[in-house]
Write a protein that holds these residues in place. Structure first.
Motif, mmCIF file in Angstrom:
data_model
loop_
_atom_site.group_PDB
_atom_site.id
_atom_site.type_symbol
_atom_site.label_atom_id
_atom_site.label_comp_id
_atom_site.label_asym_id
_atom_site.label_seq_id
_atom_site.Cartn_x
_atom_site.Cartn_y
_atom_site.Cartn_z
ATOM 1 N N ARG A 48 48.008 -12.517 -121.792
ATOM 2 C CA ARG A 48 47.768 -13.842 -121.204
ATOM 3 C C ARG A 48 46.366 -14.005 -120.632
ATOM 4 N NH1 ARG A 48 53.348 -14.996 -117.863
ATOM 5 N NH2 ARG A 48 54.741 -14.794 -119.635
ATOM 6 N N LEU A 49 45.569 -12.978 -120.653
ATOM 7 C CA LEU A 49 44.233 -13.030 -120.043
ATOM 8 C C LEU A 49 43.340 -13.995 -120.823
ATOM 9 C CD1 LEU A 49 42.618 -11.536 -117.724
ATOM 10 C CD2 LEU A 49 41.563 -10.248 -119.558
ATOM 11 N N HIS A 50 42.855 -15.021 -120.129
ATOM 12 C CA HIS A 50 41.958 -15.984 -120.787
ATOM 13 C C HIS A 50 40.555 -15.965 -120.196
ATOM 14 C CE1 HIS A 50 42.295 -18.800 -117.410
ATOM 15 N NE2 HIS A 50 43.610 -18.664 -117.481
ATOM 16 N N THR A 51 40.353 -15.366 -119.020
ATOM 17 C CA THR A 51 39.034 -15.311 -118.387
ATOM 18 C C THR A 51 38.723 -13.881 -117.982
ATOM 19 O OG1 THR A 51 39.317 -17.551 -117.532
ATOM 20 C CG2 THR A 51 37.616 -16.205 -116.495
ATOM 21 N N LEU A 52 37.560 -13.380 -118.434
ATOM 22 C CA LEU A 52 37.140 -12.016 -118.120
ATOM 23 C C LEU A 52 35.647 -12.001 -117.835
ATOM 24 C CD1 LEU A 52 37.694 -8.925 -117.999
ATOM 25 C CD2 LEU A 52 37.253 -8.873 -120.465
ATOM 26 N N THR A 53 35.267 -11.417 -116.712
ATOM 27 C CA THR A 53 33.843 -11.229 -116.421
ATOM 28 C C THR A 53 33.585 -9.740 -116.255
ATOM 29 O OG1 THR A 53 34.025 -11.486 -114.025
ATOM 30 C CG2 THR A 53 33.652 -13.480 -115.290
ATOM 31 N N LEU A 54 32.631 -9.250 -117.024
ATOM 32 C CA LEU A 54 32.229 -7.838 -117.015
ATOM 33 C C LEU A 54 30.732 -7.732 -116.768
ATOM 34 C CD1 LEU A 54 34.283 -6.503 -120.045
ATOM 35 C CD2 LEU A 54 34.455 -5.701 -117.699
ATOM 36 N N ASN A 55 30.200 -8.536 -115.876
ATOM 37 C CA ASN A 55 28.766 -8.537 -115.594
ATOM 38 C C ASN A 55 28.333 -7.197 -115.001
ATOM 39 O OD1 ASN A 55 28.686 -11.273 -116.364
ATOM 40 N ND2 ASN A 55 29.310 -11.893 -114.322
ATOM 41 N N LYS A 56 27.169 -6.711 -115.445
ATOM 42 C CA LYS A 56 26.556 -5.467 -114.965
ATOM 43 C C LYS A 56 27.471 -4.256 -115.121
ATOM 44 C CE LYS A 56 23.538 -7.709 -111.653
ATOM 45 N NZ LYS A 56 23.092 -7.774 -110.285
ATOM 46 N N ASN A 57 27.869 -3.973 -116.361
ATOM 47 C CA ASN A 57 28.742 -2.830 -116.601
ATOM 48 C C ASN A 57 28.420 -2.012 -117.839
ATOM 49 O OD1 ASN A 57 30.933 -2.642 -114.564
ATOM 50 N ND2 ASN A 57 31.289 -4.757 -115.144
ATOM 51 N N ILE A 58 28.212 -2.638 -118.989
ATOM 52 C CA ILE A 58 28.257 -1.906 -120.258
ATOM 53 C C ILE A 58 26.925 -1.947 -121.024
ATOM 54 C CG2 ILE A 58 30.726 -2.210 -120.627
ATOM 55 C CD1 ILE A 58 29.208 -4.466 -122.693
ATOM 56 N N THR A 59 26.793 -1.033 -121.996
ATOM 57 C CA THR A 59 25.608 -1.012 -122.851
ATOM 58 C C THR A 59 25.962 -1.135 -124.335
ATOM 59 O OG1 THR A 59 25.643 1.400 -122.913
ATOM 60 C CG2 THR A 59 24.223 0.374 -121.257
ATOM 61 N N ASP A 60 27.170 -0.743 -124.739
ATOM 62 C CA ASP A 60 27.566 -0.791 -126.151
ATOM 63 C C ASP A 60 28.427 -2.026 -126.403
ATOM 64 O OD1 ASP A 60 28.132 -0.302 -128.781
ATOM 65 O OD2 ASP A 60 29.496 1.368 -128.388
ATOM 66 N N LEU A 61 27.841 -3.001 -127.046
ATOM 67 C CA LEU A 61 28.498 -4.295 -127.221
ATOM 68 C C LEU A 61 29.610 -4.262 -128.268
ATOM 69 C CD1 LEU A 61 28.480 -7.307 -126.436
ATOM 70 C CD2 LEU A 61 26.840 -7.659 -128.274
ATOM 71 N N GLU A 62 29.346 -3.673 -129.413
ATOM 72 C CA GLU A 62 30.301 -3.756 -130.515
ATOM 73 C C GLU A 62 31.642 -3.104 -130.187
ATOM 74 O OE1 GLU A 62 30.486 -3.383 -135.337
ATOM 75 O OE2 GLU A 62 29.008 -2.179 -134.267
#
Length: 197
Positions: A48-62
């Motif tokens: 059911r998750l429709h909104t996710l914010t992962l600002n300032k966390n990751i380097t590998d996008l794919e």
């Protein structure tokens, strides 16, 4: 039943685990900003998750996008600002608006149901381009060879004389320069007549 959860700014030196999120099956909004989660991020299935914010966390996008496509099928709002994987000219001087457009196109190719990406609405034109070119917008960087590693230069080039590099020393720098003109059509000889020589 919790529908909204914010876990922003929970840095710790211990390994960060999100296993407990599996207890929140009805979760609709999740904020994980500034947690230094890294590329090994594993979310449980959140249908059911429709909104996710992962600002300032990751380097590998794919790998992140492949994982999100699998565990968050209802995702419509995603924010990845401040990540190395999200090119931004305010964070990195090597990036420009074209890099950001390619990034958006690639994300929309992987997650076609998104309505908002990084606080900007997804346009119809972006969605159409993602269908046609999205798979080609992946940024591939050459792997560094361990055999040949260039050492950074000891003293980078500077156009200023060495005496002016010390910021605590505010003296002026004086140098000599002698200009020599060759040839009869040079700028210096244009107005000189033979009788003036």
């Amino acid at each position: 039943m919790e529908k909204y959860l914010s876990l922003s700014g929970n840095h710790s030196s211990n390994k960060r685990s999100l296993e407990g999120l599996s207890a929140f099956g009805s979760l609709e909004e999740l904020i994980l900003d500034n947690n230094l989660l890294g590329n090994d991020l594993v979310l449980p299935g959140l249908p059911r998750l429709h909104t996710l914010t992962l600002n300032k966390n990751i380097t590998d996008l794919e790998s992140l996008l492949d994982h999100l496509a699998e565990v968050t099928p209802a995702l419509e709002y995603l924010s990845l600002l401040g990540n190395v994987a999200c090119p931004n000219e305010l964070i990195s001087l090597e990036k420009d608006e074209e890099d950001y457009k390619r990034y958006r196109c690639f994300v929309l190719h992987k997650l076609p149901n998104l309505k908002f990406l990084d606080a900007r609405k997804v346009t119809r034109k972006e969605r159409e381009e993602a269908l046609v070119r999205g798979s080609f917008m992946k940024v591939v960087k050459p792997k560094a060879s361990s055999d040949h590693v260039e050492a950074p230069p000891e003293h980078p080039y500077t156009p200023l004389p060495s005496a002016s590099r010390d910021l605590t020393n505010h003296r002026g720098v004086l140098g000599k320069c002698r200009y020599v003109y060759y040839g009869k059509n040079s700028e210096g000889n244009r107005f000189i007549r033979d009788d003036q020589l």
